[in-house]
Design a protein around this motif. Structure first.
Motif, mmCIF file in Angstrom:
data_model
loop_
_atom_site.group_PDB
_atom_site.id
_atom_site.type_symbol
_atom_site.label_atom_id
_atom_site.label_comp_id
_atom_site.label_asym_id
_atom_site.label_seq_id
_atom_site.Cartn_x
_atom_site.Cartn_y
_atom_site.Cartn_z
ATOM 1 N N GLU A 161 -8.924 -5.624 -7.252
ATOM 2 C CA GLU A 161 -8.497 -5.373 -5.776
ATOM 3 C C GLU A 161 -7.574 -6.581 -5.389
ATOM 4 O O GLU A 161 -7.124 -6.475 -4.240
ATOM 5 C CB GLU A 161 -9.754 -5.476 -5.106
ATOM 6 C CG GLU A 161 -10.620 -4.341 -5.252
ATOM 7 C CD GLU A 161 -10.178 -2.758 -4.865
ATOM 8 O OE1 GLU A 161 -9.052 -2.760 -4.272
ATOM 9 O OE2 GLU A 161 -10.625 -1.593 -5.497
ATOM 10 N N THR A 168 0.893 -1.275 -0.104
ATOM 11 C CA THR A 168 -0.134 -0.039 -0.008
ATOM 12 C C THR A 168 0.849 1.382 0.062
ATOM 13 O O THR A 168 0.436 2.051 -0.803
ATOM 14 C CB THR A 168 -0.994 0.001 1.317
ATOM 15 O OG1 THR A 168 -1.671 -1.231 1.078
ATOM 16 C CG2 THR A 168 -1.606 1.315 1.311
ATOM 17 N N TRP A 208 -11.760 -2.008 1.128
ATOM 18 C CA TRP A 208 -11.459 -0.558 0.977
ATOM 19 C C TRP A 208 -12.581 -0.267 0.034
ATOM 20 O O TRP A 208 -12.922 0.819 -0.408
ATOM 21 C CB TRP A 208 -10.189 -0.278 0.292
ATOM 22 C CG TRP A 208 -9.191 -0.724 1.181
ATOM 23 C CD1 TRP A 208 -8.120 -1.688 0.888
ATOM 24 C CD2 TRP A 208 -8.525 -0.208 2.660
ATOM 25 N NE1 TRP A 208 -7.237 -2.046 1.834
ATOM 26 C CE2 TRP A 208 -7.611 -1.004 2.889
ATOM 27 C CE3 TRP A 208 -9.208 0.689 3.523
ATOM 28 C CZ2 TRP A 208 -7.082 -0.858 3.931
ATOM 29 C CZ3 TRP A 208 -8.666 0.571 4.503
ATOM 30 C CH2 TRP A 208 -7.612 -0.231 4.947
ATOM 31 N N THR A 209 -13.416 -1.086 -0.497
ATOM 32 C CA THR A 209 -14.464 -0.841 -1.365
ATOM 33 C C THR A 209 -15.818 -0.695 -1.048
ATOM 34 O O THR A 209 -16.705 -0.161 -1.260
ATOM 35 C CB THR A 209 -14.881 -1.905 -2.601
ATOM 36 O OG1 THR A 209 -15.221 -3.145 -1.657
ATOM 37 C CG2 THR A 209 -13.621 -2.347 -3.240
ATOM 38 N N LYS A 261 -5.084 -1.477 -1.790
ATOM 39 C CA LYS A 261 -6.021 -2.485 -2.509
ATOM 40 C C LYS A 261 -6.694 -3.496 -1.815
ATOM 41 O O LYS A 261 -5.969 -4.020 -0.766
ATOM 42 C CB LYS A 261 -4.978 -3.258 -3.435
ATOM 43 C CG LYS A 261 -4.894 -2.462 -4.879
ATOM 44 C CD LYS A 261 -4.132 -3.389 -5.846
ATOM 45 C CE LYS A 261 -4.533 -2.968 -7.260
ATOM 46 N NZ LYS A 261 -3.908 -3.942 -8.081
ATOM 47 N N ARG A 291 -11.414 4.537 0.715
ATOM 48 C CA ARG A 291 -10.522 3.904 0.232
ATOM 49 C C ARG A 291 -9.281 4.189 1.605
ATOM 50 O O ARG A 291 -8.280 3.319 1.500
ATOM 51 C CB ARG A 291 -9.950 4.669 -0.866
ATOM 52 C CG ARG A 291 -8.640 3.963 -1.378
ATOM 53 C CD ARG A 291 -8.557 2.642 -1.940
ATOM 54 N NE ARG A 291 -9.426 2.188 -2.893
ATOM 55 C CZ ARG A 291 -9.801 0.930 -3.573
ATOM 56 N NH1 ARG A 291 -8.686 -0.054 -3.237
ATOM 57 N NH2 ARG A 291 -10.821 0.727 -4.325
ATOM 58 N N GLU A 344 -4.283 5.915 -0.296
ATOM 59 C CA GLU A 344 -4.345 6.100 -1.692
ATOM 60 C C GLU A 344 -3.926 4.715 -2.483
ATOM 61 O O GLU A 344 -4.454 4.513 -3.507
ATOM 62 C CB GLU A 344 -3.864 7.357 -2.216
ATOM 63 C CG GLU A 344 -2.303 7.344 -2.039
ATOM 64 C CD GLU A 344 -1.779 8.391 -2.983
ATOM 65 O OE1 GLU A 344 -2.297 8.868 -3.898
ATOM 66 O OE2 GLU A 344 -0.369 8.471 -2.867
#
Lengths: 295, 539
Positions: free
Chosen positions: B532, B275, B509-510, B505, B499, B502
């Motif tokens: 993702e 991340t 986070w959706t 994934k 999210r 930035e």
């Protein structure tokens, strides 16, 4: 969203906390009972009662939900996975005791007799020497470190008496249970009930013989306090006997549910779960028969 | 309750109940995860308080504060509480919170059993802690409870300890069964096994370790119980048993247990590094295979804890080589983490700081592990402060570090608010400095021969012990700061986006922040899963 993807997530439930109270009470009572506290037994039985109440309540709720059609294939699969891996954890519990058996038979008892690199043994244990069966009659000392007197048996259990008969009974019960399962899948209710009763009968018969065998063994002086031989013998067969008892009780519940008409040809997970459990108990017995009674 | 907001109901039909009953009756994976995490934190403070007593006594040579028996009770209970009360429940809590939302599931597979696996824990913890108030005091034989210390020579309270272990075992086994069923059965239909995030993978493997190892522990304590109360002779040579057998059975559980506390940490780090490096995880599939390899090896190396029991030379050699083999898959993981960061666009938010320091400090712990694995060297280090340094590097700067990293990483998802980045940074730096002041000198103490589990020591060890104790007190205080940061994050109004990071994934986070009480009532689409996932997909 189509129906298939809906998963039944139950609302809140009290049963787990009741179960926690029950099992904790049971253990606290048992520990106090072992320490000679007066109220120990009472508390233990109270805990057991709470636990049984919880099992009836919780499982009863699950049965009701199942019967009223809240569950789908997904839920069924979760139950199957849960039961399968629960049985695996039970297998691992027995593995611990089998490890103890194999370790004592093949390593520690020969070492006590001076084998291997443990050259201090002759001095520590006065030239003690033994092999596995012998150690029951000839333990290194007459008392344990905590002062318990070791009980020396006059003879061991005869493999080809009750144990062999019990092996036959349990194997047969596995067969009758499978016949019962086939009857269930074929929708032959009367056959199902007959073979299920036969299975329970064989299980109870097994337990009866096991109790009788314990009686003989105890009379011959083979006790839990007969050193490592008695320890492994009674702990392994005892835990197995406990599991047979639980299995027989579960089969009885299944019989009751069959009478109530809870199962259909293709929806009878509870039956299969208990059948798996019964076969597991069966296989453990084979291990016991070979390694505890025979070899 | 301050934590109400964590799983505030946003939209759906059956939301949480009100008041305390919500927490007692809950079948919601997020509620249960929250309960686990708070329980673990409370236990961490309890076990930490015991550690403070230990460090205070060891501040100076001589016996000043507690008597030796109480000191032994402190070391024993510190170990037991931290392992079974803090680290394991914390990871199970994270599993509960994260696995369903990482695999696009509505909840855990067996929600009622999920409730039970949590609600056994407070009872087990209470029984375990109640031993302090019994005649003869709490167990004082070390967290490994070797026979005959724990059988012939132990206080009566040991039987309560045994039952507490049984209860903890029930809890862990039920938790593991639930996770296995969830991962196999509840994944979004389009999610393949090799699309699962690594936290899910590592927990999946860990569940098999739990389900294989915890029943062995149950067997071991049961044998202890019958040896103590019913005259069996499992661990008594006078009856033909063997106290060394206890060690074999214990470590056959104990070594997988080490990886039970390490594998989920590996998973967490494999989420955070990509991340904040803004790159996919390097070597996703090799990470999975490495975890499987470590889990397998963990079952066949147990006797490296027992090199001084007089095992045959061949045994010593086998266990040495097999143990060192673990360095290979572990090395794969460390190299993959470094390669993940390589040429990444890195930023250093708090979770990343914890994660990077995890890689460095866990590797130190791993390398001292290789040293301990060498039979002839272990003869020197065995039962000294070197082993104490080693396992605190892997468990504190390993497992606890990963837990800290994950709390900072997912806290905005849980609470819907951002934590105070500045304070969190201060927390990290205080912790990382003090933890090294605390544990690093223990290497020197151990190499110089200071034995573990001793309330007093000779004068030459005085300086390093004082340094270590000062580090210990500082490290202990950082947890107060941590508690403040978490409460502030729950209460502040600094809204997080869904999210959050930035570069993040993953399916978690959706969904909205805070995560709605019921997530994924309809499973995520194939495109979304691939978008993702943690690795590149060939077109």
């Amino acid at each position: 969203m189509d129906n298939k993807q809906l998963y039944y997530v139950p609302n809140g439930t009290y049963w787990p906390i009741i179960g926690s109270v029950g099992v904790s009470t049971l253990f606290i009572g048992l520990a106090n009972q072992m320490h000679g506290v007066e109220w120990g037994m009472t508390v233990m039985l109270l805990g057991l009662a709470i636990l049984i109440f919880m099992l009836f309540g919780w499982l009863g709720q699950v049965v009701n939900e199942s019967v009223s059609g809240l569950y789908n294939d997904k839920v069924d699969a979760s139950f199957r996975l849960g039961m399968a891996w629960f049985i695996f954890s039970e297998v691992m519990f027995f593995v611990a005791f089998f490890i103890a058996l194999f370790y004592a038979r093949n390593l520690s008892v020969p070492w006590l007799g001076g084998e291997g690199n443990n050259f201090f043994t002759p001095e520590l244990w006065n030239g003690f020497s033994a092999t596995w069966q012998q150690i029951a009659f000839n333990t290194p000392s007459t008392t344990l470190q905590n002062g318990t007197e070791i009980s020396v048996p006059v003879k061991l259990v005869n493999t080809w008496g009750l144990p062999a008969l019990n092996t036959a009974l349990l194997l047969l019960s596995g067969v009758t249970l499978t016949i019962a399962h086939h009857a269930l899948r074929a929708g032959k209710r009367n056959n199902l009930i007959f073979w299920l009763i036969a299975t329970i009968f064989l299980g109870v018969l097994f337990l009866g013989f096991q109790v009788a065998e314990y009686g003989h063994a105890y009379a011959d002086g083979l006790k839990l306090t007969s050193g490592i031989y008695g320890s492994t013998f009674y702990m392994l067969t005892g835990f197995h006997g406990f599991h047979v008892t639980v299995g027989a009780l579960m089969l009885t519940v299944i019989l009751y549910r069959v009478q109530k008409g809870h199962f259909s040809k293709d929806n009878h997970f509870a039956f299969e779960g208990v059948a798996w459990y019964w076969h597991f108990v069966d296989v453990v017995w084979l291990g016991l028969f070979f390694f505890v009674y025979w070899l | 309750m301050t934590t109400d907001v964590i799983a505030e109901d946003h939209n759906h039909h059956h939301g949480p109940e009100k008041g305390i009953m919500r927490w007692i009756k809950t079948t919601n994976h997020k509620d249960i995860g929250t309960l686990y995490l708070w329980f673990a934190f409370i236990m961490l403070l309890v076990g930490g308080a015991f550690a403070m007593v230990i460090r205070l006594e060891l501040l100076q040579p001589g016996i000043q504060l507690v008597n030796p028996d109480f000191f032994n009770q402190m070391t024993t209970m510190h170990g037991l509480i931290m392992v079974f009360g803090a680290v394991m429940p914390a990871f199970v809590g994270l599993a509960n919170w994260l696995i369903p939302i990482m695999i696009g599931a509505p909840d855990m597979a067996l929600p009622r059993m999920n409730n039970w696996s949590f609600w056994i824990l407070p009872f087990a913890g209470a029984i375990l802690l109640s031993t302090f108030f019994m005649e003869g005091g709490a167990p004082a034989f070390g967290w490994t409870f070797y026979a005959p210390l724990s059988t012939t020579f132990a206080p009566d309270s040991t039987d309560f300890f045994i039952f507490a272990i049984h209860l903890l075992g029930f809890s862990s086994i039920m938790g593991a069964i639930n996770i296995i069923a969830t991962v196999i059965n509840m994944r979004a239909p389009d999610m393949k096994f090799m699309d699962m995030p690594l936290f899910v993978w590592t927990w999946f493997i860990t569940s098999f370790l739990l389900i294989g190892a915890m029943p062995i522990l149950a067997g071991a304590v049961t044998m202890m119980l019958t040896d103590r109360n019913f005259g069996t002779a499992f661990f008594d040579a006078s009856g033909g048993g063997d106290p060394v057998m206890f060690q074999h059975i214990f470590w056959f559980f104990g070594h997988p247990e080490v990886y039970i506390m390490a594998l989920p940490a590996f998973g967490i780090i494999s989420h955070i590094l990509p991340t904040f490096s803004r790159k996919p995880l390097f070597g996703y599939s090799s990470m999975v295979y490495a975890v499987v390899a470590i889990a397998f090896l963990s079952y066949i190396v147990w006797a490296h804890h027992m090199f001084l029991t007089g095992m045959p030379v061949a045994g010593g050699l086998y266990f040495m080589y097999a143990t060192m083999l673990i360095a290979v898959p572990t090395g794969v993981k460390v190299f993959n983490w470094v390669a993940t960061m390589w040429k990444g666009t890195m930023t250093f938010e708090t979770p990343m700081l914890w994660a990077i320091s995890f890689v460095i400090l866990f590797t130190i712990g791993g390398l001292t592990g290789v040293m301990m694995a060498m039979t002839p060297l272990d003869v020197q280090y065995h039962d000294t402060y070197f082993i104490v340094a080693h396992f605190h590097y892997v468990l504190v700067t390993g497992s606890v570090w990963a837990i800290m990293a994950s709390v900072y990483y997912w806290l905005p998802k849980w609470t819907g608010n951002m934590y105070n980045e500045k304070l969190a940074n201060i927390h990290f730096w205080l912790a990382v400095v003090s933890v090294n002041v605390l544990f690093f000198p223990m290497h020197f103490l151990g190499l110089a021969g200071m034995p573990r589990r001793i309330p007093d020591y000779s004068l030459q060890f005085a300086d390093f012990n004082m340094i270590s104790s000062i580090g210990g007190f500082a490290f202990g205080l950082t947890f107060i700061l941590f508690l403040y940061i978490v409460i502030d994050c729950i209460k502040n109004n600094n809204k997080a986006t869904s999210r959050v990071w930035e570069g993040a994934k993953g399916l978690e986070w959706t969904i909205a922040s805070p995560a709605p009480y019921h997530s994924f009532e309809s499973p995520p689409s194939k495109e979304e899963i691939i978008k993702e996932s943690q690795h590149f997909h060939e077109k």
